[in-house]
Design a protein around this motif. Structure first.
Motif, short mmCIF file in Angstrom:
data_model
loop_
_atom_site.label_atom_id
_atom_site.label_comp_id
_atom_site.label_asym_id
_atom_site.label_seq_id
_atom_site.Cartn_x
_atom_site.Cartn_y
_atom_site.Cartn_z
N ILE A 26 56.76 98.77 -17.45
CA ILE A 26 57.05 98.01 -16.23
C ILE A 26 55.84 97.20 -15.80
CG2 ILE A 26 57.56 98.25 -13.76
CD1 ILE A 26 59.42 100.57 -14.49
N ALA A 27 54.66 97.82 -15.86
CA ALA A 27 53.44 97.11 -15.48
C ALA A 27 53.21 95.90 -16.38
CB ALA A 27 52.24 98.06 -15.55
N ILE B 77 69.45 88.64 -12.83
CA ILE B 77 68.53 89.79 -12.75
C ILE B 77 69.32 91.10 -12.79
CG2 ILE B 77 66.88 91.02 -11.27
CD1 ILE B 77 65.91 88.36 -10.24
N ILE C 112 55.40 88.35 -16.28
CA ILE C 112 55.97 87.47 -15.26
C ILE C 112 54.89 86.60 -14.65
CG2 ILE C 112 57.04 87.47 -12.97
CD1 ILE C 112 58.68 89.91 -13.87
N PHE C 113 53.73 87.23 -14.39
CA PHE C 113 52.65 86.46 -13.77
C PHE C 113 52.00 85.47 -14.71
CE2 PHE C 113 52.34 87.58 -9.51
CZ PHE C 113 52.93 88.82 -9.40
N ALA D 245 53.91 102.00 -18.05
CA ALA D 245 53.16 100.96 -18.73
C ALA D 245 54.05 99.78 -19.07
CB ALA D 245 52.52 101.54 -20.00
N THR E 182 55.47 94.28 -18.00
CA THR E 182 56.50 93.28 -17.67
C THR E 182 56.02 92.42 -16.50
OG1 THR E 182 58.22 94.81 -18.38
CG2 THR E 182 58.91 92.96 -17.04
N GLY E 183 55.43 93.10 -15.50
CA GLY E 183 54.88 92.36 -14.37
C GLY E 183 53.82 91.37 -14.79
#
Lengths: 563, 245
Positions: free
Chosen positions: A62-63, A167, A69-70, A60, A65-66
């Motif tokens: 990591i998702a 990164i 980013i978007f 969750a 975080t994505g």
């Protein structure tokens, strides 16, 4: 450079040295990863579902975080520093409040949601309720995505090697968080302290970014007012959250152990009392005895004094009941002496796996010179230290001070793998398998090792959850496990308070169901006891193919009906 | 892949991204679980593995920065084949490798509880975490570069989005399905097989990557995956007997 109305001077690479960006990358990642780790641990401890919550929380995070980013481009609108600043501030807030929220949700669940009737307690939606505690984790992931994007924008060129280096160092922060978390576990530092320090980091980064902000008058005034309010909120939270956390944690413990439904009888029948509602919890908490909590590297050890039957006290490990000072003698006498009576032999060299409370050792030492040595394997050295001090030492008759008892601080599984010794008797006194840690010790792999360590004529005696409420199949699986490990006979018997004992023999021989005078003081056994009790049940393994293996558990971990 | 339209090619890259992201997180969780079996203390193992794996992912991404972009598809294929082979035998590598090293070193040492009897095994297991993390970390920038070459930054962002989706699905699938229903042996075989499938897709749509030995490794990996899943219990008993017998 002249600025348009309300516009801030856009920071560029020259105003943020590479070294600063590198430090920011490591610190922000460290803080975010710390929050993720402590949230996963907190929920896992409360629910006993370690694998599920560790996996779900990182996924969750990591998702989210994505998603961050978007969402960055839409939120930033060419003001990357503003989004970065806001993300740090919000991370500090959410990070500080994540663990208190977890405890609060658990308190609420115990008062208003859980069903205390044993047959339906298993359906109490603890894991569903604790899903709400993932909200801070999702927010933290989202804000972490925003801060990563902001960092990369501050570097500049989307394809530059510097950006990739940032990164890479961002991930170094994650590694540092994991290492610090491991050290904190070893040093028994409260997870909240880690979250608190991470929030301080986020707050410091926020103030640093505020100092880099440039704006023209009168927008500078608005910016300063906003910053002042935000800073005030943060500072007041920092000051109040620590004592608030201590109070909340104490309330959560007391709520868990004492604030349950009770049934009291009177002339008219029965009255159900409790639990105390949330609004009265604070005042009620002052009326119940404090709980003595010891946090070791492996478990939470709670000594809970009775609020109604002094001087009774109870031991809990990770919230699971282990024994009561009033009734433990019946259990430990059965565990220690029943196999001796049944097999008609007193073993000279014994192995005890678990039993860190010293109560089983107390019973075995009653045989005096007839027992030559007792090797005791206990994972948690803090448990041994407790067992050597009051109130344990008065209960276990200072068993661990006897030179016959050789204590090995080790994981039983690993110790058995390395050991070449053979014993005439192996006593297994582990907690029930509520988690994967416990399941390791109820697996075909473990019993293979036990069988290898036992002499040909020896016996294994253990307390096993054979007929406990929970996932079905224990009555099939455990005999199958023992049979697969090479035990020829397995007998079962229920104890005075419903617990089940198993006696396993490598040799194909019968046992004698009759009282034997062992010339030791016993409170439980007599001729009448054997006459009154049903005889032993011999368990047959059946044709079960898939037994519980650590490589493929059969999902027979228990759900504690009282947790 | 010139006979496909750009849209179709992007879909192929998207499919590969989903698969490899799924596999990457499942490898990480499997590694943590294997270490929990050997070393105990599940929370500590998961935390350390997550941290080390994420760091290795970052290092893998950094390593790609120094790679010739024109040969991205070839690098991707080699990574998938190596991950497929490693993944297929992951439990055997970790558990069997630990047992082999310990037994060998205990036979050589007079002091059986010396740190030298377990330290090499510990280093070996964590080196595997770093290796799989490095390889997995290089996958995403490769796929983003392949997407960018077809559709610019928007395509690269879509690849990134699918990577996160695949990761989330994998994080749910491991505790709910892979570990409980399949177990570690069959689960690793499945994930290794999925990596081999990803390699097969690359071979199919990127002719410049085709070499005889690569095709052979891919086909053998798929076959091994099938056989491992089919004979899971026997192989599991074999492993258990060797390690814990």
């Amino acid at each position: 450079m002249s600025l348009a109305k309300g516009q801030t001077a856009r920071p560029n690479l020259a105003s943020f040295p590479i070294s600063t960006l590198i430090v920011l990358a490591i610190l922000t990642s460290y803080a975010s990863m710390t929050y993720e780790l402590v949230i996963a641990q907190a929920i896992a401890i409360l629910t006993d579902e370690v694998i599920w919550w560790e996996s779900f929380t990182i996924g969750a995070f990591i998702a989210a975080t994505g998603l961050g980013i978007f969402a960055f481009d839409d939120l930033a609108k060419n003001d990357d520093l503003r989004v970065f600043r806001q993300a740090e501030y919000r991370l500090a807030l959410v990070g500080l409040l994540a663990l208190p929220l977890t405890l609060f949700v658990h308190i609420y669940y115990r008062i208003y949601i859980v069903d205390y009737a044993p047959h339906s307690a298993l359906r109490s939606p603890l894991n569903w309720v604790m899903l709400t505690c993932q909200i801070p984790n999702l927010l933290i992931g989202f804000f972490s995505g925003l801060e990563l994007c902001a960092l990369l924008r501050l570097v500049g060129n989307a394809r530059s090697r510097v950006q990739i280096g940032v990164i890479a160092l961002y991930h170094l922060g994650a590694l540092c968080a994991a290492l610090v978390f491991a050290v904190a576990l070893w040093m028994k530092i409260d997870a909240f302290e880690l979250a608190f320090c991470a929030a301080i980091l986020n707050a410091l980064i926020f103030f640093y970014l505020v100092s880099r902000c440039q704006a023209t008058f009168p927008f500078a005034v608005r910016r300063h007012v906003q910053t002042g309010l935000a800073s005030g909120l943060l500072l007041s939270l920092f000051v109040s959250v620590h004592p608030g956390w201590e109070l909340l944690r104490e309330l959560q413990m007391k709520n868990f152990y004492y604030n349950n439904i009770r049934v009291e009888s009177h002339d008219g029948g029965f009255t159900q009392i409790g639990p105390v509602p949330l609004t009265g919890l604070l005042a009620w908490g002052k009326s119940v005895p404090p709980i003595e909590r010891h946090i070791s590297s492996y478990q939470v050890i709670d000594i809970v004094r009775s609020d109604r039957h002094e001087p009774e006290w109870k031991l809990y490990l990770d919230g699971h009941f282990q024994f009561s000072s009033e009734t433990e003698r019946f259990y430990h006498e059965m565990l220690a002496h029943l196999p001796v009576m049944l097999t008609r032999s007193i073993p000279k060299e014994l192995l005890v796996l678990g039993g860190g409370d010293g109560l089983l050792a107390r019973e075995l030492l009653k045989y005096g010179e007839r027992v030559h040595k007792i090797d005791l394997i206990e994972l948690d050295k803090d448990m041994i230290h407790l067992a050597k001090a009051l109130p344990f030492s008065s209960l276990n008759d200072r068993a661990f001070y006897n030179t016959k008892v050789r204590i090995h601080i080790a994981d039983a599984f690993s110790w058995l793998r390395l050991s070449k010794a053979r014993y005439e008797a192996i006593y297994i006194d582990f907690p029930y398998p509520y988690t994967f840690e416990g399941l390791r010790l109820y697996s075909v792999e473990f019993f293979n090792l036990v069988a290898r360590t036992l002499s040909a004529q020896g016996f294994v005696m253990m307390d096993a959850p054979l007929f406990e409420a929970g996932e079905a199949g224990w009555e099939e699986h455990i005999p199958a496990l023992l049979a697969k490990a090479g035990f020829a006979k397995v007998f079962a018997l229920q104890g005075e308070y419903g617990e089940t004992f198993l006696l396993a023999l490598k040799e194909d021989r019968q046992v004698v169901w009759a009282f034997q005078d062992l010339a030791i003081p016993l409170a439980t056994f007599s001729d009448a006891w054997f006459t009154r009790r049903s005889h032993l049940v011999e368990l047959k393994a059946g044709a079960l193919r898939n037994t519980n293996s650590m490589l493929k558990p059969q999902r027979i971990s228990l759900r504690d009906v009282w947790k | 892949m010139t006979w496909l339209s750009d849209k179709r090619r992007l879909q192929v890259i998207g499919l590969i991204t989903l698969i490899v992201a799924f596999c990457s997180i499942v490898y990480e969780l499997m590694l943590a679980q294997c270490l929990s079996i050997i070393l105990g203390n599940t929370v500590l193992r998961y935390s350390l593995t997550i941290g080390l794996y994420l760091f290795s992912l970052g290092m893998g991404a950094l390593a790609f920065a120094f790679w010739k972009k024109a040969k991205s598809s070839q690098l991707l294929l080699v990574i998938e084949l190596v991950l497929a082979v490693l993944g297929l035998c992951l439990p055997f590598l970790i558990l069997g490798g630990d047992q082999f090293l310990r037994q060998t070193l205990q036979g050589l040492m007079t002091n059986r509880s010396s740190v030298l009897t377990w330290l090499p095994s510990w280093v070996f297991m964590h080196a595997l975490i770093v290796l799989i993390g490095l390889l997995s970390g290089a996958e995403l920038p490769i796929l983003m570069e392949m997407g960018r070459s077809l559709g610019g930054d928007p395509a690269a962002h879509k690849v990134l989005a699918l990577d996160y989706v695949g990761t989330f699905v994998g994080a749910l699938a491991f505790p709910l399905f892979i570990f409980e229903q399949l177990g570690l042996v069959a689960g690793a075989a499945l994930v290794g097989g999925l990596n081999a499938c990803a390699a097969l897709v690359v071979l199919a749509f990127y002719p410049e990557t085709r070499r005889r030995h690569r095709v052979l490794v891919c086909v053998l990996s798929l076959a091994a995956s099938f056989l491992l899943i089919r004979n899971e219990e026997d192989l599991r008993n074999l492993l258990v007997g060797y390690v814990f017998g």
